[in-house]
Design an enzyme around this catalytic site. Structure first.
Site, PDB file in Angstrom:
ATOM      1  N   CYS A 130      -1.069   7.879  10.588  1.00  0.00           N
ATOM      2  CA  CYS A 130      -0.853   8.785  11.703  1.00  0.00           C
ATOM      3  C   CYS A 130      -1.711   8.339  12.871  1.00  0.00           C
ATOM      4  O   CYS A 130      -2.807   7.854  12.691  1.00  0.00           O
ATOM      5  CB  CYS A 130      -1.140  10.223  11.299  1.00  0.00           C
ATOM      6  N   ASN A 136       0.806  -1.218   0.000  1.00  0.00           N
ATOM      7  CA  ASN A 136       0.000   0.000   0.000  1.00  0.00           C
ATOM      8  C   ASN A 136       0.839   1.268   0.000  1.00  0.00           C
ATOM      9  O   ASN A 136       0.422   2.304  -0.486  1.00  0.00           O
ATOM     10  CB  ASN A 136      -0.960   0.011   1.198  1.00  0.00           C
ATOM     11  N   ALA A 140     -13.616  -3.198  -1.414  1.00  0.00           N
ATOM     12  CA  ALA A 140     -14.348  -2.463  -2.460  1.00  0.00           C
ATOM     13  C   ALA A 140     -13.860  -1.033  -2.626  1.00  0.00           C
ATOM     14  O   ALA A 140     -13.751  -0.525  -3.740  1.00  0.00           O
ATOM     15  CB  ALA A 140     -15.841  -2.454  -2.125  1.00  0.00           C
TER      16      ALA A 140
HETATM   17  N1  PLP Z   1      -4.763  -4.268   3.325  1.00  0.00           N
HETATM   18  C1  PLP Z   1      -4.207  -3.241   2.671  1.00  0.00           C
HETATM   19  C2  PLP Z   1      -2.932  -3.450   1.905  1.00  0.00           C
HETATM   20  C3  PLP Z   1      -4.802  -1.980   2.702  1.00  0.00           C
HETATM   21  O1  PLP Z   1      -4.234  -0.960   2.050  1.00  0.00           O
HETATM   22  C4  PLP Z   1      -6.009  -1.819   3.440  1.00  0.00           C
HETATM   23  C5  PLP Z   1      -6.654  -0.490   3.547  1.00  0.00           C
HETATM   24  O2  PLP Z   1      -6.018   0.505   3.822  1.00  0.00           O
HETATM   25  C6  PLP Z   1      -6.558  -2.931   4.093  1.00  0.00           C
HETATM   26  C7  PLP Z   1      -5.910  -4.135   4.014  1.00  0.00           C
HETATM   27  C8  PLP Z   1      -7.848  -2.827   4.864  1.00  0.00           C
HETATM   28  O3  PLP Z   1      -8.970  -2.747   3.998  1.00  0.00           O
HETATM   29  P1  PLP Z   1     -10.390  -2.254   4.505  1.00  0.00           P
HETATM   30  O4  PLP Z   1     -10.336  -0.777   4.566  1.00  0.00           O
HETATM   31  O5  PLP Z   1     -11.375  -2.759   3.475  1.00  0.00           O
HETATM   32  O6  PLP Z   1     -10.661  -2.892   5.829  1.00  0.00           O
END
Ligand code: PLP
Length: 381
Positions: free
Chosen positions: A322, A149, A198
């Site tokens: 943060c 991410n 989503a």
């Molecule tokens: N995994 C990753 C790599 C993410 O970037 C995120 C969201 O920031 C999540 C999991 C969590 O997803 P959700 O917001 O649908 O719970």
């Protein structure tokens, strides 16, 4: 706050796509319970099953493998919070993986990653052999994300999954940042379970899926009615699910857009490096998502940069989440071997399907004022 805004934080969340918006509105008019056998119930059921087909098509899974959840965090928890003997994972994973793994009470085995953020497959092979010998193969889980991410770095997931499966272990992947941005074929990856959200691909927030390979049994995390073939209790979030389906369909049809997005991202990166020659693009030589750039600028503070860009009309983010308004060092960059000072200086700029050339130009103008001016260095250090 007034003035033009430029949204360059698509990895945090994407705006709701108009098609998803329409699907949510349509679903709000369908009040039946999808578990009911009457016409009203069957109308709601049809919406859920259409969305299941659309999500399955996006990620190359069978419809029977799609379990709707309240988001990817729940999907990750369904897998990580199960009773494993050992979980192998690297420090680059999202907290949705790290936290339930850490709380599960099983042995946590840390995997080495290169400075480019790619998991070391030799290290994985050695550690998984030891883990399966100690705990028994079926009680060992490899959790490896598809795309990061913060940096956008893609993992050699199929190769890692082959190593794990040869050792008899199970494999889970967090595909939240990859789904809709790169082609994903669940059936070909050799993994047992996969989480998708989503809202990262233009759907609503608060809905996601666990893709669970046919034949793999996991205890339901949310116990209740027998929804989702007894894998996830609770009356389905029909508007959320319908919106997710519509967004998945759009993402599947527009995935080729990534070439255009990659060209914008590359121009943005080249501009940033030209303006601030000491800037380092994190994961630059690894395979990466086309939309993401993570830039560390020694001597600058990510926190200050994010605030200054916000005031100038740009939404970007710091590498690290943060907490209480304070941005710390990026745990992803620390796991990649960066020093704490650099890990505190990394900002993430993430583009989306509606990002334009003009927005990139405006961003580079702002970068010149904010990040490369000498005053930035003094105030931000
Ligand atoms: N995994 C990753 C790599 C993410 O970037 C995120 C969201 O920031 C999540 C999991 C969590 O997803 P959700 O917001 O649908 O719970």
């Amino acid at each position: 706050m007034t003035g033009e805004r430029t949204y360059l934080d698509w990895n945090a969340t994407a705006p709701l796509h108009p098609e998803a918006w329409r699907a949510v509105e349509r679903a709000l008019g369908v009040f039946g319970n999808p578990s009911s056998v009457h016409v009203e119930g069957r109308r709601a059921r049809a919406m859920v099953e259409t969305a299941r087909d659309q999500v399955a098509a996006l990620v190359g899974a069978r419809t029977s493998e799609v379990v709707f959840t309240s988001g990817a965090t729940e999907a990750c928890n369904m897998v990580l919070a199960s009773s494993w003997g050992a979980i192998l994972r690297a420090g680059i994973e999202h907290d949705a993986v790290l936290k339930p793994a850490g709380a599960s009470g099983c042995e946590i085995i840390d995997l080495r990653v290169t400075r480019d953020g790619v998991v070391d497959l030799a290290d994985l092979a050695a550690k998984i052999r030891t883990a399966t010998t100690t705990h028994g193969a079926k009680r060992v889980l490899l959790a490896l994300q598809l795309a990061n991410n913060e940096t956008g770095v893609l993992q050699p997931l199929a190769d890692a999954a082959a190593i794990a499966r040869n050792a008899g272990a199970m494999v889970f992947t967090d595909a939240v940042q990859a789904a809709g941005r790169v082609p994903v074929a669940f059936g070909d990856l050799g993994v047992d379970a996969m989480a998708v959200s989503a809202h990262k691909l233009g759907g609503p927030k608060g809905v996601g899926v666990l893709i669970l390979r046919d034949g793999v049994e996991l205890p339901a995390l949310i116990q209740g009615g027998g929804q989702e073939r007894r894998r996830r209790g609770g009356t389905e979030n029909i508007p959320g699910i319908a919106g997710f389906g519509a967004a998945a369909e759009v993402a599947r049809q527009t995935i080729a857009e990534r070439d255009r997005i990659a060209a914008l991202r590359d121009r943005l990166e080249a501009g940033v490096v030209a303006l601030t020659p000491n800037a380092e693009v994190v994961g630059a030589t690894a395979d990466r998502l086309a939309n993401t750039t993570c830039v560390a600028v020694p001597g600058l503070s990510a926190e200050t940069l994010v605030i200054r860009f916000d005031l100038a009309g740009f939404a970007i983010s710091a590498g690290a989440a943060c907490s209480a308004g304070k941005i710390g060092a990026s745990s992803v960059l620390l796991a990649m071997g960066y020093a704490e000072g650099i890990a505190r200086s990394a900002v993430r700029i993430s583009l989306g399907p509606t990002t334009t050339d003009r927005e990139v130009d405006r961003f580079l103008d702002a970068w010149r004022d904010i990040a490369s001016a000498p005053h930035a260095r003094n105030a931000a250090a």
